[in-house]
Design a protein around this motif. Structure first.
Motif, PDB file in Angstrom:
ATOM      1  N   GLY A   1     -24.262   0.314 -18.719  1.00 40.82           N
ATOM      2  CA  GLY A   1     -24.980  -0.915 -19.019  1.00 40.82           C
ATOM      3  C   GLY A   1     -24.878  -1.063 -17.770  1.00 40.82           C
ATOM      4  N   THR A   2     -26.046  -2.751 -17.793  1.00 41.56           N
ATOM      5  CA  THR A   2     -26.497  -3.267 -16.946  1.00 41.56           C
ATOM      6  C   THR A   2     -25.897  -4.733 -16.948  1.00 41.56           C
ATOM      7  N   ILE A   3     -25.175  -4.925 -15.969  1.00 37.59           N
ATOM      8  CA  ILE A   3     -24.500  -7.191 -15.693  1.00 37.59           C
ATOM      9  C   ILE A   3     -25.879  -7.591 -15.276  1.00 37.59           C
ATOM     10  N   PRO A   4     -26.536  -8.081 -15.896  1.00 35.01           N
ATOM     11  CA  PRO A   4     -27.737  -9.619 -15.338  1.00 35.01           C
ATOM     12  C   PRO A   4     -27.243 -10.330 -13.804  1.00 35.01           C
ATOM     13  N   PHE A   5     -28.523  -9.854 -13.630  1.00 33.50           N
ATOM     14  CA  PHE A   5     -28.355 -11.499 -12.257  1.00 33.50           C
ATOM     15  C   PHE A   5     -27.477 -12.587 -12.531  1.00 33.50           C
ATOM     16  N   GLY A   6     -27.527 -13.197 -11.862  1.00 30.85           N
ATOM     17  CA  GLY A   6     -26.405 -14.269 -11.731  1.00 30.85           C
ATOM     18  C   GLY A   6     -25.340 -14.282 -12.404  1.00 30.85           C
ATOM     19  N   THR A   7     -24.418 -13.082 -13.084  1.00 28.33           N
ATOM     20  CA  THR A   7     -23.261 -13.085 -13.815  1.00 28.33           C
ATOM     21  C   THR A   7     -22.394 -13.148 -13.016  1.00 28.33           C
ATOM     22  N   GLU A   8     -21.579 -13.489 -13.257  1.00 30.57           N
ATOM     23  CA  GLU A   8     -20.186 -12.971 -12.510  1.00 30.57           C
ATOM     24  C   GLU A   8     -18.779 -12.392 -13.293  1.00 30.57           C
TER      25      GLU A   8
ATOM     26  N   GLN B   1     -16.363  -8.362 -19.571  1.00 27.95           N
ATOM     27  CA  GLN B   1     -16.575  -9.037 -19.301  1.00 27.95           C
ATOM     28  C   GLN B   1     -17.988  -9.211 -18.902  1.00 27.95           C
ATOM     29  N   PRO B   2     -18.339 -10.401 -18.670  1.00 33.32           N
ATOM     30  CA  PRO B   2     -19.639 -10.260 -19.467  1.00 33.32           C
ATOM     31  C   PRO B   2     -21.142  -9.625 -18.818  1.00 33.32           C
TER      32      PRO B   2
ATOM     33  N   ILE C   1     -19.246 -10.955  -2.651  1.00 38.38           N
ATOM     34  CA  ILE C   1     -18.206 -11.136  -2.845  1.00 38.38           C
ATOM     35  C   ILE C   1     -18.003 -13.161  -3.214  1.00 38.38           C
ATOM     36  N   ILE C   2     -16.921 -13.433  -4.185  1.00 35.44           N
ATOM     37  CA  ILE C   2     -17.546 -14.523  -4.239  1.00 35.44           C
ATOM     38  C   ILE C   2     -15.947 -15.178  -4.562  1.00 35.44           C
TER      39      ILE C   2
END
Length: 135
Positions: free
Chosen positions: A47-54, A84-85, A109-110
């Protein structure tokens, strides 16, 4: 087993140098972050985790560039736990693109464990990454 790649979901040190780590990532690539079943970039896409997702990560590893391929580089990979989202199954995502001429940032990395060895990694130029590998 028949695979020399080890257990993709396992967290024990394996042939790729998998290390336990902990932290949070933000997807910074406009195309999102491709989630794969294993550390190798050629493993099955989940799958793909969308832009901006943490998302959280719980291990790091390195996908090695094939020895016969000169246009790609080794890529740091993060194991994303299930649920996870944008990542219901869990899997592996890349820190940056693997093309030598376009190592665009995929995640930032945040909040990271210094033991991950990548917390200080430069993301490089954020511009121009839209035409990297589709995989």
């Amino acid at each position: 087993g028949t695979s020399s790649l080890g257990d993709a979901a396992g967290l024990d040190a394996g042939p790729h140098g998998k290390r336990k780590a902990a932290g949070r990532l933000r997807v910074v690539s406009a195309r999102g972050a491709t989630v794969r079943e294993g550390v190798p970039i050629e493993s099955q896409t989940l799958g793909t985790i969308p832009f901006g997702t943490e998302v959280e990560f719980d291990a790091t590893d390195t996908a090695r560039a094939p020895p016969h391929t000169h246009g790609v580089v080794d890529v740091v990979r993060y194991h994303i736990p299930a649920l996870q989202p944008g990542c219901p199954t869990g899997g592996w995502i890349s820190h940056a693109g693997r093309r030598r001429v376009d190592q665009y940032p995929i995640v930032q990395i945040i909040d990271g464990d210094k033991g991950a060895g990548v917390a200080g990694t430069s993301l490089g130029a954020a511009a121009g990454g839209a035409d990297g590998l589709a995989k």
